[in-house]
Design a protein around this motif. Structure first.
Motif, mmCIF file in Angstrom:
data_model
loop_
_atom_site.group_PDB
_atom_site.id
_atom_site.type_symbol
_atom_site.label_atom_id
_atom_site.label_comp_id
_atom_site.label_asym_id
_atom_site.label_seq_id
_atom_site.Cartn_x
_atom_site.Cartn_y
_atom_site.Cartn_z
ATOM 1 N N UNK A 120 0.821 -1.212 0.000
ATOM 2 C CA UNK A 120 0.000 0.000 0.000
ATOM 3 C C UNK A 120 0.848 1.252 0.000
ATOM 4 N N UNK A 121 1.995 1.211 0.674
ATOM 5 C CA UNK A 121 2.878 2.374 0.700
ATOM 6 C C UNK A 121 4.251 1.976 1.217
ATOM 7 N N UNK A 122 5.189 2.908 1.032
ATOM 8 C CA UNK A 122 6.549 2.763 1.542
ATOM 9 C C UNK A 122 6.830 4.012 2.349
ATOM 10 N N UNK A 123 7.276 3.834 3.592
ATOM 11 C CA UNK A 123 7.523 4.980 4.469
ATOM 12 C C UNK A 123 8.915 4.872 5.085
ATOM 13 N N UNK B 118 8.004 -1.260 4.247
ATOM 14 C CA UNK B 118 7.035 -1.601 3.212
ATOM 15 C C UNK B 118 5.751 -1.973 3.945
ATOM 16 N N UNK B 119 4.688 -1.220 3.703
ATOM 17 C CA UNK B 119 3.412 -1.451 4.378
ATOM 18 C C UNK B 119 2.528 -2.274 3.450
ATOM 19 N N UNK B 120 1.972 -3.354 3.999
ATOM 20 C CA UNK B 120 1.150 -4.264 3.212
ATOM 21 C C UNK B 120 -0.333 -3.992 3.412
ATOM 22 N N UNK B 121 -1.103 -4.284 2.375
ATOM 23 C CA UNK B 121 -2.550 -4.130 2.392
ATOM 24 C C UNK B 121 -3.143 -5.140 3.377
ATOM 25 N N UNK B 122 -3.822 -4.669 4.437
ATOM 26 C CA UNK B 122 -4.357 -5.608 5.437
ATOM 27 C C UNK B 122 -5.453 -6.512 4.876
ATOM 28 N N UNK C 151 -4.526 -7.568 9.664
ATOM 29 C CA UNK C 151 -4.011 -6.500 10.505
ATOM 30 C C UNK C 151 -2.979 -5.716 9.702
ATOM 31 N N UNK C 152 -2.739 -4.490 10.098
ATOM 32 C CA UNK C 152 -1.773 -3.658 9.381
ATOM 33 C C UNK C 152 -0.362 -4.111 9.744
ATOM 34 N N UNK C 153 0.413 -4.443 8.715
ATOM 35 C CA UNK C 153 1.767 -4.955 8.909
ATOM 36 C C UNK C 153 2.711 -4.240 7.952
ATOM 37 N N UNK C 154 3.901 -3.931 8.463
ATOM 38 C CA UNK C 154 4.959 -3.383 7.629
ATOM 39 C C UNK C 154 6.237 -4.151 7.859
ATOM 40 N N UNK D 251 14.664 0.200 -0.457
ATOM 41 C CA UNK D 251 13.673 -0.142 -1.469
ATOM 42 C C UNK D 251 14.229 0.339 -2.801
ATOM 43 N N UNK D 252 14.202 -0.534 -3.808
ATOM 44 C CA UNK D 252 14.815 -0.191 -5.074
ATOM 45 C C UNK D 252 13.822 0.291 -6.120
ATOM 46 N N UNK D 253 13.031 -0.607 -6.661
ATOM 47 C CA UNK D 253 12.208 -0.257 -7.818
ATOM 48 C C UNK D 253 11.078 -1.266 -7.980
ATOM 49 N N UNK D 254 10.128 -0.886 -8.832
ATOM 50 C CA UNK D 254 9.081 -1.806 -9.259
ATOM 51 C C UNK D 254 9.470 -2.266 -10.656
ATOM 52 N N UNK D 255 9.488 -3.578 -10.853
ATOM 53 C CA UNK D 255 9.855 -4.129 -12.152
ATOM 54 C C UNK D 255 8.813 -5.135 -12.621
ATOM 55 N N UNK D 256 8.716 -5.269 -13.928
ATOM 56 C CA UNK D 256 7.850 -6.261 -14.554
ATOM 57 C C UNK D 256 8.591 -7.602 -14.574
ATOM 58 N N UNK D 257 7.906 -8.668 -14.187
ATOM 59 C CA UNK D 257 8.504 -10.001 -14.192
ATOM 60 C C UNK D 257 7.737 -10.873 -15.181
ATOM 61 N N UNK D 258 8.482 -11.469 -16.097
ATOM 62 C CA UNK D 258 7.900 -12.381 -17.076
ATOM 63 C C UNK D 258 8.125 -13.822 -16.627
#
Length: 144
Positions: free
Chosen positions: A29-32, A79-83, A90-93, A99-106
């Motif tokens: 959900x977010x990175x803080x 890294x906060x995960x969608x509960x 429950x809300x977990x981080x 944190x580096x990047x978002x990449x496409x994985x084939x």
């Protein structure tokens, strides 16, 4: 996601010690930045504490402790995960070093998970000259 599934996805890559890991971006959900953590008495050893994120008490977990890694690191980002996706709702981080990047994985980039009796490793992504371990936070937190 295995190489046989024939689907692609986006993953968020992050660092734990000297290794690079990833999780499906659908979980995130977010990175803080790390803020002030409140220790929780009698919490499991992998729980670093809790923090208030937008009015919600969020448990901050050290994935190095969960995965049994002895590596040192700075633990600078969370890294906060969608509960709604993580099993216990429950809300977990996760406390990660970077944190580096978002990449496409084939599919052809993903090898089947090595012997992992927990089911937490979805596979190993081959990228450039390195391997990225793809983990499933839903499975990790369902074990708690």
């Amino acid at each position: 996601m295995s190489a046989q599934s024939g689907t692609t996805g986006q993953v968020l890559e992050f660092k734990l010690g000297t290794e690079t890991y990833s999780v499906s971006i659908d979980y995130v959900t977010e990175i803080v930045d790390v803020g002030e953590l409140t220790k929780v008495p009698n919490a499991p050893p992998y729980v670093e504490g809790v923090m208030d994120l937008r009015g919600r008490t969020t448990s901050i977990v050290d994935p190095k402790a969960v995965f049994g890694l002895d590596e040192e690191g700075e633990g600078r980002r969370i890294i906060v995960f969608d509960p709604d996706i993580v099993e216990d709702q429950s809300a977990v981080g996760w406390l990660v070093d970077e944190v580096f990047q978002v990449v496409q994985v084939d599919p052809d980039q993903v090898d089947q998970s090595p012997a992992d009796d927990t089911g937490a490793i979805r596979g190993v992504v081959k990228r450039d000259e390195e391997f990225v371990i793809w983990v499933d936070p839903g499975v990790v937190h369902a074990r708690d």
